[in-house]
Design a protein around this motif. Structure first.
Motif, PDB file in Angstrom:
ATOM      1  N   ASP A   1      -9.018   3.209  26.925  1.00  0.00           N
ATOM      2  CA  ASP A   1     -10.212   3.059  26.096  1.00  0.00           C
ATOM      3  C   ASP A   1     -10.708   1.619  26.124  1.00  0.00           C
ATOM      4  O   ASP A   1      -9.913   0.678  26.182  1.00  0.00           O
TER       5      ASP A   1
ATOM      6  N   ASN B   1     -11.689   2.032  18.241  1.00  0.00           N
ATOM      7  CA  ASN B   1     -12.355   2.552  19.431  1.00  0.00           C
ATOM      8  C   ASN B   1     -11.515   2.425  20.696  1.00  0.00           C
ATOM      9  O   ASN B   1     -11.954   2.848  21.775  1.00  0.00           O
ATOM     10  N   VAL B   2     -10.344   1.813  20.583  1.00  0.00           N
ATOM     11  CA  VAL B   2      -9.472   1.645  21.756  1.00  0.00           C
ATOM     12  C   VAL B   2      -8.067   2.153  21.432  1.00  0.00           C
ATOM     13  O   VAL B   2      -7.072   1.596  21.868  1.00  0.00           O
TER      14      VAL B   2
END
Length: 295
Positions: free
Chosen positions: A169, A163-164
């Motif tokens: 992010d 997710n990063v």
């Protein structure tokens, strides 16, 4: 892909990585023109006399009988609230929430002049040929045992990496966890090295008390690969670069001394026994960056 080393740095100041004033800094894996050898051109403090990381030469260590046990409070329980994982363009960083959450996660003892809150941690990784674990021991990276079996203590962080993937992010982790799971075994926390140094990124402020443990921490091979394959530096035009070799090479020790705790290995031998010498993937676990004293 070459063999990688992963380093973890616990910081206790709400400042970790930022661009140097007057220009952008980077790592050589992005662009050698703005890599570590040029940082002092952007920020004069990066050319100071107490810079980090350094090579720890155990033949020249000075034993300090005052460096005894470090007291970790709150590390043995998962605190309430949420922790945020972020890609800041240079590293992946875990922020340990607000002051109300972190005030019960503290560090003291071990020759430290006070009691301090743990606020965040971040990671470095790279090729052993390039000293990717930042600090080195007797000219070599500190060893880590890489297992075919994942270390479940890293599951929450590794799961959040997807997710990063890109710079900027961030994501709240599904749960917090006991920070003690990222440290060496309890019986090995008294064996460490200590010296005065700096942040390893601009502005390279010389405000860090470094504590470097001898004990290696296990991580799964696929977990280590997740850092290398998932994260990216900021895009350079149409090119998206994998985030790799995000470390600063060792800096001159100059007039400083590196001290060994009462339980540390001061000369010769392997810090984790002979079994580590057979393993090529490596880890540096460095604790206690710059400090934020508790009230």
């Amino acid at each position: 892909m070459g063999t990688q080393g992963l380093g973890i740095t616990f910081l206790t100041l709400p400042l970790v990585v930022r661009a140097a004033a007057g220009g952008q800094w980077c790592y050589d894996s992005q662009d050698p023109k703005c890599g570590p050898s040029h940082w002092k051109e952007l920020k004069a403090t990066c050319g100071g006399d107490k810079q980090s990381p350094v090579n720890i030469d155990r033949r020249r260590l000075q034993r300090d009988g005052g460096l005894g046990d470090i007291l970790f409070e709150g590390y043995d329980q998962a605190p309430p609230g949420k922790w945020r994982l972020a890609n800041d363009g240079h590293t992946v960083m875990l922020s340990l929430a607000s002051e109300s959450t972190s005030e019960h996660i503290t560090i003291s003892g071990g020759g430290l002049p006070g009691r301090y809150r743990a606020l965040q941690l971040h990671f470095h990784w790279g090729s052993p040929a390039g000293n990717g674990s930042e600090h080195t021991l007797d000219g070599r990276q500190l060893p880590m045992e890489v297992s075919e079996t994942p270390n479940t203590n890293y599951n929450t962080i590794v799961a959040g990496l997807r997710n990063v993937s890109h710079a900027g992010d961030s994501v709240d982790l599904a749960s917090t966890f006991r920070l003690s799971t990222l440290l060496p075994r309890t019986g090995q926390l008294s064996a460490y090295y200590r010296y005065q140094g700096s942040l390893t990124t601009p502005d390279c402020s010389e405000v860090v008390v470094w504590t470097i443990f001898e004990e290696p921490v296990e991580i799964g091979r696929e977990q280590l690969q997740a850092f290398v394959s998932t994260l990216h530096f900021p895009a350079a035009g149409p090119t998206l670069l994998k985030m790799t070799n995000n470390f600063r090479p060792p800096q001159p020790l100059r007039s400083r001394k590196v001290f060994a705790s009462r339980a540390a290995t001061a000369s010769g031998g392997s810090p984790c026994g002979g079994h580590c010498q057979l393993l090529s993937p490596l880890l540096l676990l460095a604790l206690l960056g710059p400090f934020s004293p508790t009230p």
